[in-house]
Scaffold this motif. Structure first.
Motif, PDB file in Angstrom:
ATOM      1  N   ALA A  23       0.831  -1.211   0.000  1.00 56.33           N
ATOM      2  CA  ALA A  23       0.000   0.000   0.000  1.00 56.33           C
ATOM      3  C   ALA A  23       0.861   1.255   0.000  1.00 56.33           C
ATOM      4  O   ALA A  23       0.564   2.224  -0.713  1.00 56.33           O
ATOM      5  N   LEU A  24       1.924   1.258   0.783  1.00 56.44           N
ATOM      6  CA  LEU A  24       2.815   2.417   0.821  1.00 56.44           C
ATOM      7  C   LEU A  24       3.483   2.637  -0.534  1.00 56.44           C
ATOM      8  O   LEU A  24       3.564   3.766  -1.031  1.00 56.44           O
ATOM      9  N   CYS A  25       3.970   1.563  -1.134  1.00 56.27           N
ATOM     10  CA  CYS A  25       4.613   1.694  -2.446  1.00 56.27           C
ATOM     11  C   CYS A  25       3.610   2.178  -3.489  1.00 56.27           C
ATOM     12  O   CYS A  25       3.939   3.035  -4.330  1.00 56.27           O
ATOM     13  N   TRP A  26       2.411   1.643  -3.461  1.00 60.45           N
ATOM     14  CA  TRP A  26       1.362   2.053  -4.399  1.00 60.45           C
ATOM     15  C   TRP A  26       1.091   3.543  -4.291  1.00 60.45           C
ATOM     16  O   TRP A  26       0.956   4.237  -5.304  1.00 60.45           O
ATOM     17  N   LEU A  55      11.728   4.033  -7.242  1.00 61.09           N
ATOM     18  CA  LEU A  55      11.146   3.450  -6.038  1.00 61.09           C
ATOM     19  C   LEU A  55      11.609   2.006  -5.905  1.00 61.09           C
ATOM     20  O   LEU A  55      11.422   1.190  -6.811  1.00 61.09           O
ATOM     21  N   TYR A  56      12.212   1.710  -4.757  1.00 60.39           N
ATOM     22  CA  TYR A  56      12.677   0.363  -4.449  1.00 60.39           C
ATOM     23  C   TYR A  56      11.939  -0.148  -3.211  1.00 60.39           C
ATOM     24  O   TYR A  56      11.456   0.634  -2.388  1.00 60.39           O
ATOM     25  N   CYS A  57      11.899  -1.476  -3.081  1.00 62.65           N
ATOM     26  CA  CYS A  57      11.348  -2.078  -1.861  1.00 62.65           C
ATOM     27  C   CYS A  57      12.169  -3.296  -1.496  1.00 62.65           C
ATOM     28  O   CYS A  57      12.449  -4.149  -2.348  1.00 62.65           O
ATOM     29  N   ALA A  58      12.582  -3.376  -0.234  1.00 59.07           N
ATOM     30  CA  ALA A  58      13.387  -4.491   0.245  1.00 59.07           C
ATOM     31  C   ALA A  58      12.705  -5.175   1.440  1.00 59.07           C
ATOM     32  O   ALA A  58      12.449  -4.509   2.430  1.00 59.07           O
ATOM     33  N   PRO A  59      12.381  -6.464   1.351  1.00 52.18           N
ATOM     34  CA  PRO A  59      12.583  -7.308   0.171  1.00 52.18           C
ATOM     35  C   PRO A  59      11.423  -7.278  -0.823  1.00 52.18           C
ATOM     36  O   PRO A  59      11.550  -7.801  -1.926  1.00 52.18           O
ATOM     37  N   ALA A 118       5.610 -10.227  -4.644  1.00 55.26           N
ATOM     38  CA  ALA A 118       5.199 -10.283  -6.055  1.00 55.26           C
ATOM     39  C   ALA A 118       4.276  -9.133  -6.427  1.00 55.26           C
ATOM     40  O   ALA A 118       4.342  -8.610  -7.549  1.00 55.26           O
ATOM     41  N   GLY A 119       3.414  -8.728  -5.512  1.00 55.27           N
ATOM     42  CA  GLY A 119       2.529  -7.606  -5.787  1.00 55.27           C
ATOM     43  C   GLY A 119       3.281  -6.288  -5.849  1.00 55.27           C
ATOM     44  O   GLY A 119       3.044  -5.466  -6.738  1.00 55.27           O
ATOM     45  N   ILE A 120       4.191  -6.091  -4.920  1.00 55.75           N
ATOM     46  CA  ILE A 120       4.992  -4.857  -4.891  1.00 55.75           C
ATOM     47  C   ILE A 120       5.826  -4.726  -6.151  1.00 55.75           C
ATOM     48  O   ILE A 120       6.077  -3.614  -6.641  1.00 55.75           O
ATOM     49  N   ASP A 121       6.224  -5.849  -6.718  1.00 56.56           N
ATOM     50  CA  ASP A 121       7.058  -5.838  -7.923  1.00 56.56           C
ATOM     51  C   ASP A 121       6.371  -5.146  -9.099  1.00 56.56           C
ATOM     52  O   ASP A 121       7.032  -4.753 -10.059  1.00 56.56           O
ATOM     53  N   GLN A 122       5.066  -4.951  -9.005  1.00 58.05           N
ATOM     54  CA  GLN A 122       4.324  -4.273 -10.069  1.00 58.05           C
ATOM     55  C   GLN A 122       4.432  -2.751  -9.985  1.00 58.05           C
ATOM     56  O   GLN A 122       4.146  -2.055 -10.968  1.00 58.05           O
ATOM     57  N   VAL A 123       4.818  -2.223  -8.816  1.00 59.14           N
ATOM     58  CA  VAL A 123       4.880  -0.771  -8.645  1.00 59.14           C
ATOM     59  C   VAL A 123       6.254  -0.274  -8.205  1.00 59.14           C
ATOM     60  O   VAL A 123       6.497   0.934  -8.163  1.00 59.14           O
ATOM     61  N   ALA A 124       7.157  -1.183  -7.865  1.00 59.74           N
ATOM     62  CA  ALA A 124       8.491  -0.793  -7.394  1.00 59.74           C
ATOM     63  C   ALA A 124       9.498  -1.864  -7.793  1.00 59.74           C
ATOM     64  O   ALA A 124       9.123  -3.004  -8.104  1.00 59.74           O
TER      65      ALA A 124
END
Length: 333
Positions: free
Chosen positions: A33-36, A47-51, A54-60
């Motif tokens: 939600a934060l990445c979105w 925008l990166y996200c660690a780790p 699969a869903g986050i991979d669509q926006v970051a």
């Protein structure tokens, strides 16, 4: 944040941070939600996200670094010129990730390790409530199981047994009778179900009312309330099962009217941040109060030092301001 208090949003930082590289820490629905929300900001260049997941991979861009790998995160931030880090889960906050980032000159959203102890130790929070007259359930702290059981024998049941430290939202056991409470003590302290988090327990009266989540944004000096939310916490129908850590949420919370929100700010949030600052724990980030709305009014169940998961998910969908600006305003103070 001054000057926009009536709008309920932080100070605008437009024009200051164009082309920012942002890193979000975590891998759950909260971080998705934060990445979105952050990805929609015109000021977010990368925008990166660690780790991530699969869903986050669509926006970051997801990065294979665990949320508790502080050394790995610091290396990534340095090597990739990250400008701003948003810490999602409580573990890295309690471990001091924000402290390390700030020492390196990198802006971060989240409290320092000392401020994060508001979640890292339930006993510390209860002591702060007692010191500053913040409404909460009567309690006692124990580091020895026999003494804890004797307290239960005297107090009776229903009663609540909590692991003092971080237990992924599952360290709170609601006990309907004394035998359940004794079993909870054995589970937490003797069997060490939550490891070191259960080396001490907090035992408190069971509050009766409707539970709700209340969120406030803090920049070290000012607190602004956000929208309210409620999650579906217990596993079985009729609120009869164990706590799960949350299985879906909705916003707003009907039980928190405008008048109730004012009471929460005046009686709970404001004295907490003033007391924490006086105790050497000045707070930046989001403060999440788990509340019980009782016949007497709002009472604090516990504090979390980050956005709730699942509450963050519907809250980000309701957000009217630029998420990146909002988070930056808290970090910059």
């Amino acid at each position: 944040m001054d000057g926009l208090r009536e709008q309920g949003i932080p100070k605008n930082t437009a024009g200051k941070n164009d082309g920012m590289k942002v890193l979000v820490i975590g891998s759950g629905g909260r971080e998705h939600a934060l990445c979105w929300a952050i990805a929609k900001s015109p000021k977010c260049d990368e925008l990166y996200c660690a780790p991530g997941n699969a869903g986050i991979d669509q926006v970051a861009v997801t990065v294979s670094i665990a949320a508790d790998d502080l050394d790995g995160i610091m290396d990534f931030v340095r090597d990739n010129g990250v400008d701003f880090v948003v810490v999602g889960p409580e573990g890295p906050l309690v471990a001091g990730l924000v402290d390390r980032l700030e020492e390196a000159g990198v802006k971060a959203f989240g409290p320092s390790a000392r401020a994060a102890e508001l979640e890292g130790s339930k006993g510390l929070t209860k002591d702060l409530c007692a010191k500053y007259s913040i409404p909460t359930a009567d309690y006692a702290r124990f580091d020895e199981p026999d003494a804890a059981k004797e307290y239960i024998r005297v107090k009776g049941a229903p009663i609540v047994v909590k692991a003092d430290g971080l237990a992924a939202g599952k360290g709170v056991i609601l006990c309907r009778n004394e035998n359940e409470a004794y079993a909870a003590i054995d589970h937490i302290m003797t069997e060490a179900a939550f490891g070191e988090a259960g080396s001490e327990v907090v035992i408190e009266e069971m509050l009766v009312g409707e539970e709700a989540s209340f969120f406030a944004l803090l920049d070290g000096k000012t607190a602004l309330p956000m929208v309210t939310a409620q999650d579906h916490k217990t596993a079985f129908d009729g609120d009869e099962g164990p706590n799960t850590g949350g299985m879906g949420a909705y916003t707003p919370a009907p039980v928190i009217t405008d008048a109730m929100a004012k009471r929460i700010m005046d009686e709970i949030i404001t004295p907490t941040i003033r007391g924490a600052a006086a105790d050497g724990r000045p707070y930046k980030g989001v403060l999440y109060a788990g509340l019980m709305i009782t016949e007497k009014g709002p009472e604090l169940i516990e504090y979390n030092v980050r956005f709730g998961d699942p509450e963050c998910q519907p809250m980000m969908m309701r957000l009217k301001s630029d998420a990146l600006e909002m988070l930056l305003a808290c970090a910059e103070g």
